[in-house]
Design a protein around this motif. Sequence first.
Motif, PDB file in Angstrom:
ATOM      1  N   GLY A 300     -56.691  19.111 -74.143  1.00 36.14           N
ATOM      2  CA  GLY A 300     -55.346  19.517 -74.555  1.00 36.14           C
ATOM      3  C   GLY A 300     -54.496  20.040 -73.419  1.00 36.14           C
ATOM      4  N   GLU A 301     -53.246  20.404 -73.789  1.00 35.85           N
ATOM      5  CA  GLU A 301     -52.335  20.958 -72.792  1.00 35.85           C
ATOM      6  C   GLU A 301     -52.737  22.390 -72.458  1.00 35.85           C
ATOM      7  OE1 GLU A 301     -48.311  20.644 -73.978  1.00 35.85           O
ATOM      8  OE2 GLU A 301     -48.318  18.446 -74.118  1.00 35.85           O
ATOM      9  N   ILE A 302     -52.439  22.757 -71.233  1.00 31.51           N
ATOM     10  CA  ILE A 302     -52.797  24.093 -70.772  1.00 31.51           C
ATOM     11  C   ILE A 302     -51.570  24.988 -70.900  1.00 31.51           C
ATOM     12  CG2 ILE A 302     -53.618  25.468 -68.837  1.00 31.51           C
ATOM     13  CD1 ILE A 302     -54.986  22.944 -67.797  1.00 31.51           C
ATOM     14  N   SER A 303     -51.622  25.932 -71.829  1.00 38.57           N
ATOM     15  CA  SER A 303     -50.533  26.896 -72.026  1.00 38.57           C
ATOM     16  C   SER A 303     -51.122  28.165 -72.615  1.00 38.57           C
ATOM     17  CB  SER A 303     -49.452  26.323 -72.953  1.00 38.57           C
ATOM     18  OG  SER A 303     -50.001  26.033 -74.228  1.00 38.57           O
ATOM     19  N   SER A 304     -50.386  29.236 -72.481  1.00 43.72           N
ATOM     20  CA  SER A 304     -50.870  30.522 -72.971  1.00 43.72           C
ATOM     21  C   SER A 304     -49.702  31.482 -73.096  1.00 43.72           C
ATOM     22  CB  SER A 304     -51.917  31.086 -72.013  1.00 43.72           C
ATOM     23  OG  SER A 304     -52.302  32.386 -72.383  1.00 43.72           O
ATOM     24  N   ASP A 305     -49.891  32.502 -73.919  1.00 45.01           N
ATOM     25  CA  ASP A 305     -48.870  33.549 -73.995  1.00 45.01           C
ATOM     26  C   ASP A 305     -49.099  34.626 -72.942  1.00 45.01           C
ATOM     27  OD1 ASP A 305     -51.156  34.564 -75.033  1.00 45.01           O
ATOM     28  OD2 ASP A 305     -50.315  35.203 -76.949  1.00 45.01           O
ATOM     29  N   GLU A 306     -50.092  34.392 -72.066  1.00 43.13           N
ATOM     30  CA  GLU A 306     -50.379  35.259 -70.926  1.00 43.13           C
ATOM     31  C   GLU A 306     -50.205  34.456 -69.641  1.00 43.13           C
ATOM     32  OE1 GLU A 306     -50.967  38.430 -71.082  1.00 43.13           O
ATOM     33  OE2 GLU A 306     -51.103  38.559 -73.280  1.00 43.13           O
ATOM     34  N   PRO A 307     -49.855  35.115 -68.526  1.00 39.61           N
ATOM     35  CA  PRO A 307     -49.626  34.382 -67.276  1.00 39.61           C
ATOM     36  C   PRO A 307     -50.897  33.848 -66.616  1.00 39.61           C
ATOM     37  CG  PRO A 307     -49.354  36.739 -66.929  1.00 39.61           C
ATOM     38  CD  PRO A 307     -49.505  36.551 -68.402  1.00 39.61           C
ATOM     39  N   ALA A 308     -52.068  34.072 -67.208  1.00 41.89           N
ATOM     40  CA  ALA A 308     -53.332  33.511 -66.716  1.00 41.89           C
ATOM     41  C   ALA A 308     -54.169  33.120 -67.920  1.00 41.89           C
ATOM     42  CB  ALA A 308     -54.084  34.507 -65.847  1.00 41.89           C
ATOM     43  N   THR A 309     -54.945  32.058 -67.750  1.00 39.73           N
ATOM     44  CA  THR A 309     -55.760  31.591 -68.863  1.00 39.73           C
ATOM     45  C   THR A 309     -57.034  30.940 -68.342  1.00 39.73           C
ATOM     46  OG1 THR A 309     -55.724  30.284 -70.909  1.00 39.73           O
ATOM     47  CG2 THR A 309     -54.723  29.292 -68.969  1.00 39.73           C
ATOM     48  N   SER A 310     -58.018  30.810 -69.209  1.00 41.95           N
ATOM     49  CA  SER A 310     -59.283  30.152 -68.877  1.00 41.95           C
ATOM     50  C   SER A 310     -59.194  28.686 -69.292  1.00 41.95           C
ATOM     51  CB  SER A 310     -60.436  30.837 -69.604  1.00 41.95           C
ATOM     52  OG  SER A 310     -61.654  30.197 -69.329  1.00 41.95           O
ATOM     53  N   VAL A 311     -59.516  27.827 -68.349  1.00 38.54           N
ATOM     54  CA  VAL A 311     -59.442  26.390 -68.589  1.00 38.54           C
ATOM     55  C   VAL A 311     -60.860  25.825 -68.660  1.00 38.54           C
ATOM     56  CG1 VAL A 311     -58.611  24.184 -67.697  1.00 38.54           C
ATOM     57  CG2 VAL A 311     -57.257  26.259 -67.357  1.00 38.54           C
ATOM     58  N   GLU A 312     -61.142  25.032 -69.674  1.00 36.82           N
ATOM     59  CA  GLU A 312     -62.440  24.388 -69.825  1.00 36.82           C
ATOM     60  C   GLU A 312     -62.383  22.983 -69.232  1.00 36.82           C
ATOM     61  OE1 GLU A 312     -65.175  25.106 -73.345  1.00 36.82           O
ATOM     62  OE2 GLU A 312     -64.504  23.038 -73.735  1.00 36.82           O
ATOM     63  N   ILE A 313     -63.280  22.724 -68.295  1.00 35.44           N
ATOM     64  CA  ILE A 313     -63.295  21.446 -67.581  1.00 35.44           C
ATOM     65  C   ILE A 313     -64.637  20.769 -67.820  1.00 35.44           C
ATOM     66  CG2 ILE A 313     -63.056  20.316 -65.339  1.00 35.44           C
ATOM     67  CD1 ILE A 313     -61.721  23.000 -64.402  1.00 35.44           C
ATOM     68  N   GLU A 314     -64.615  19.587 -68.386  1.00 38.91           N
ATOM     69  CA  GLU A 314     -65.829  18.791 -68.562  1.00 38.91           C
ATOM     70  C   GLU A 314     -65.882  17.763 -67.434  1.00 38.91           C
ATOM     71  OE1 GLU A 314     -67.424  15.416 -71.599  1.00 38.91           O
ATOM     72  OE2 GLU A 314     -66.728  17.279 -72.528  1.00 38.91           O
ATOM     73  N   ALA A 315     -66.800  17.942 -66.504  1.00 37.31           N
ATOM     74  CA  ALA A 315     -66.861  17.116 -65.294  1.00 37.31           C
ATOM     75  C   ALA A 315     -68.131  16.272 -65.284  1.00 37.31           C
ATOM     76  CB  ALA A 315     -66.805  17.987 -64.041  1.00 37.31           C
ATOM     77  N   THR A 316     -68.007  15.049 -64.752  1.00 39.75           N
ATOM     78  CA  THR A 316     -69.135  14.112 -64.681  1.00 39.75           C
ATOM     79  C   THR A 316     -69.226  13.520 -63.276  1.00 39.75           C
ATOM     80  OG1 THR A 316     -68.906  13.516 -67.023  1.00 39.75           O
ATOM     81  CG2 THR A 316     -70.150  12.003 -65.617  1.00 39.75           C
ATOM     82  N   LEU A 317     -70.449  13.515 -62.727  1.00 40.55           N
ATOM     83  CA  LEU A 317     -70.698  12.900 -61.421  1.00 40.55           C
ATOM     84  C   LEU A 317     -71.724  11.791 -61.592  1.00 40.55           C
ATOM     85  CD1 LEU A 317     -70.007  13.266 -58.318  1.00 40.55           C
ATOM     86  CD2 LEU A 317     -72.235  14.382 -58.159  1.00 40.55           C
ATOM     87  N   ARG A 318     -71.331  10.588 -61.196  1.00 38.20           N
ATOM     88  CA  ARG A 318     -72.247   9.438 -61.183  1.00 38.20           C
ATOM     89  C   ARG A 318     -72.619   9.166 -59.734  1.00 38.20           C
ATOM     90  NH1 ARG A 318     -68.720   8.611 -65.390  1.00 38.20           N
ATOM     91  NH2 ARG A 318     -69.660   7.863 -67.352  1.00 38.20           N
ATOM     92  N   ALA A 319     -73.905   9.107 -59.448  1.00 33.17           N
ATOM     93  CA  ALA A 319     -74.368   8.977 -58.056  1.00 33.17           C
ATOM     94  C   ALA A 319     -75.375   7.846 -57.927  1.00 33.17           C
ATOM     95  CB  ALA A 319     -74.988  10.291 -57.584  1.00 33.17           C
ATOM     96  N   VAL A 320     -75.333   7.182 -56.753  1.00 32.74           N
ATOM     97  CA  VAL A 320     -76.321   6.167 -56.389  1.00 32.74           C
ATOM     98  C   VAL A 320     -77.319   6.812 -55.427  1.00 32.74           C
ATOM     99  CG1 VAL A 320     -76.735   3.959 -55.235  1.00 32.74           C
ATOM    100  CG2 VAL A 320     -74.712   4.254 -56.685  1.00 32.74           C
ATOM    101  N   LEU A 321     -78.598   6.737 -55.754  1.00 32.35           N
ATOM    102  CA  LEU A 321     -79.668   7.260 -54.890  1.00 32.35           C
ATOM    103  C   LEU A 321     -80.397   6.075 -54.258  1.00 32.35           C
ATOM    104  CD1 LEU A 321     -81.155  10.010 -57.244  1.00 32.35           C
ATOM    105  CD2 LEU A 321     -79.278  10.205 -55.611  1.00 32.35           C
ATOM    106  N   LEU A 322     -80.447   6.033 -52.919  1.00 32.39           N
ATOM    107  CA  LEU A 322     -81.062   4.918 -52.197  1.00 32.39           C
ATOM    108  C   LEU A 322     -82.525   5.223 -51.907  1.00 32.39           C
ATOM    109  CD1 LEU A 322     -78.249   4.058 -49.609  1.00 32.39           C
ATOM    110  CD2 LEU A 322     -78.518   3.263 -51.968  1.00 32.39           C
ATOM    111  N   ARG A 323     -83.393   4.236 -52.134  1.00 27.09           N
ATOM    112  CA  ARG A 323     -84.813   4.409 -51.796  1.00 27.09           C
ATOM    113  C   ARG A 323     -84.958   4.350 -50.281  1.00 27.09           C
ATOM    114  NH1 ARG A 323     -89.693   4.133 -54.381  1.00 27.09           N
ATOM    115  NH2 ARG A 323     -88.717   3.536 -56.348  1.00 27.09           N
ATOM    116  N   GLU A 324     -85.482   5.432 -49.685  1.00 27.22           N
ATOM    117  CA  GLU A 324     -85.548   5.555 -48.224  1.00 27.22           C
ATOM    118  C   GLU A 324     -86.406   4.458 -47.594  1.00 27.22           C
ATOM    119  OE1 GLU A 324     -86.493   8.956 -44.817  1.00 27.22           O
ATOM    120  OE2 GLU A 324     -86.924   9.342 -46.931  1.00 27.22           O
ATOM    121  N   GLN A 325     -87.533   4.151 -48.196  1.00 25.68           N
ATOM    122  CA  GLN A 325     -88.431   3.150 -47.625  1.00 25.68           C
ATOM    123  C   GLN A 325     -87.754   1.781 -47.520  1.00 25.68           C
ATOM    124  OE1 GLN A 325     -92.082   2.757 -49.816  1.00 25.68           O
ATOM    125  NE2 GLN A 325     -92.845   1.079 -48.570  1.00 25.68           N
TER     126      GLN A 325
END
Length: 441
Positions: A300-325
């Motif tokens: 949703g939109e970030i707004s508040s009746d206070e000049p500071a607010t807590s924002v919830e962030i759902e973050a995802t990291l997709r990574a490639v792992l290389l076989r060293e050998q």
Amino acid sequence: MTKIKLEDIKIKKTEETSNFFLEDREKDKRPKEVEEPKLKKVKPDKKVIINRYKVDKSSILSNNVPVRKSLVICLYASILLLAFFWGSNFFEQANIDLIVKRQTINYLDDSFSLSRNKDDYEIMINTEVYKETIGLSETEKVSSKSTGQIKLYNLYSTAPIKLNAGSFLKDDRGYPYVIKKDVSIPGFTSIDDIVTAGQADVSIEAFLAGEVYDGDPSLFTIDAFEGTSKFEKVYGKIEGLLSGGKEGTIYSLNEADKLVLDDIIETKVKGNLIKQVESLIPEGYLFYPKLTNFSYFLDGEISSDEPATSVEIEATLRAVLLREQNLTKDIINKSVDNLEEGEEKEIILNGIKNLNITFSDKDFKITKDVDKLNLKVTGDLEAVWQPDKEILKDKLKGIKKEDCLDVFSADRGIEKARVKIYPPWKKYIPTNKTKIKITLD
């Protein structure tokens, strides 16, 4: 015939003649005494003779002592030599210092292709929810009313009951609302004495602006039926929640706040996810931060009746792992010329973790089903040969020191060698492999 005169045989008395018989008797009468043996006094000239005898004897012995000492010394020396020889054999050792071959490899956007079928890499997906407090600088005066959906029930009659738009209702808290459109509530039905109320859905709106109306009141009554028999039999119940009520100053993100939020997400949130992935890397795999896709979602939109607010962030990291050998093998086969069979197993790569590896396609999207990767590799590393020590020991044990050169010359990974054998007079490498020490430099 000569005449013998009696005077000639007379004994002149100068002493009293002893009566031997009387003396014997007196002796028998006296008590017998044990006579101590009398030591004979040695005359001075006799003592000298004895000393002379001793001196002569010692002189004879002294002539044999040097012979005996020489024999003892020879015996001790022989024992020491045998002990030293045995000890030198027991402590024999060959120290071999090898200077191995090294080759510098330089890459400048070299291309590599990896396949999922060859088990060249794995995909890791990690999702986390973070809460961050941010400042809101944009202000706006707002006045909005809470809205929601309710279900109306008719247990009063079998005939429909109509309510017009704008009709007033109250919730169980006493807050007033209005119906936003005309609605007809069907009559109830009764089958086998089982009564089923007529039902109709309708949208409502709070009478006044403000958040006080937001929530989930349990019961709504109709003002127009108050004081009548319809009041308790025609009613409403909330469907979901009432929301959207605002009154006063609202704070929201301006452009500067958005930049701050983006920086928090790209550095702190993404950085935390990368650290988590690094802590979960399986053994035998390498992680390169640029072989990742990062995404996030804000609810949703970030707004508040206070000049500071807590924002919830759902973050995802997709990574490639290389076989060293597999990666090491690909680099060696691509960059080292004239490899012999099995030689790549004796080569290690220094600096492989410091390579800059990216996707050939900058917009490449990582999914669980991706079966092929095209990569760009930039950076410098060093190939270092590591000859198998056990194989070398098998080839060296028991051979002459000068024959070691043939063994070292046949191994491509050895540039120089130095052999020291203890004890120094030994000409052969020990036959016991445990006494051969090989150091690689």
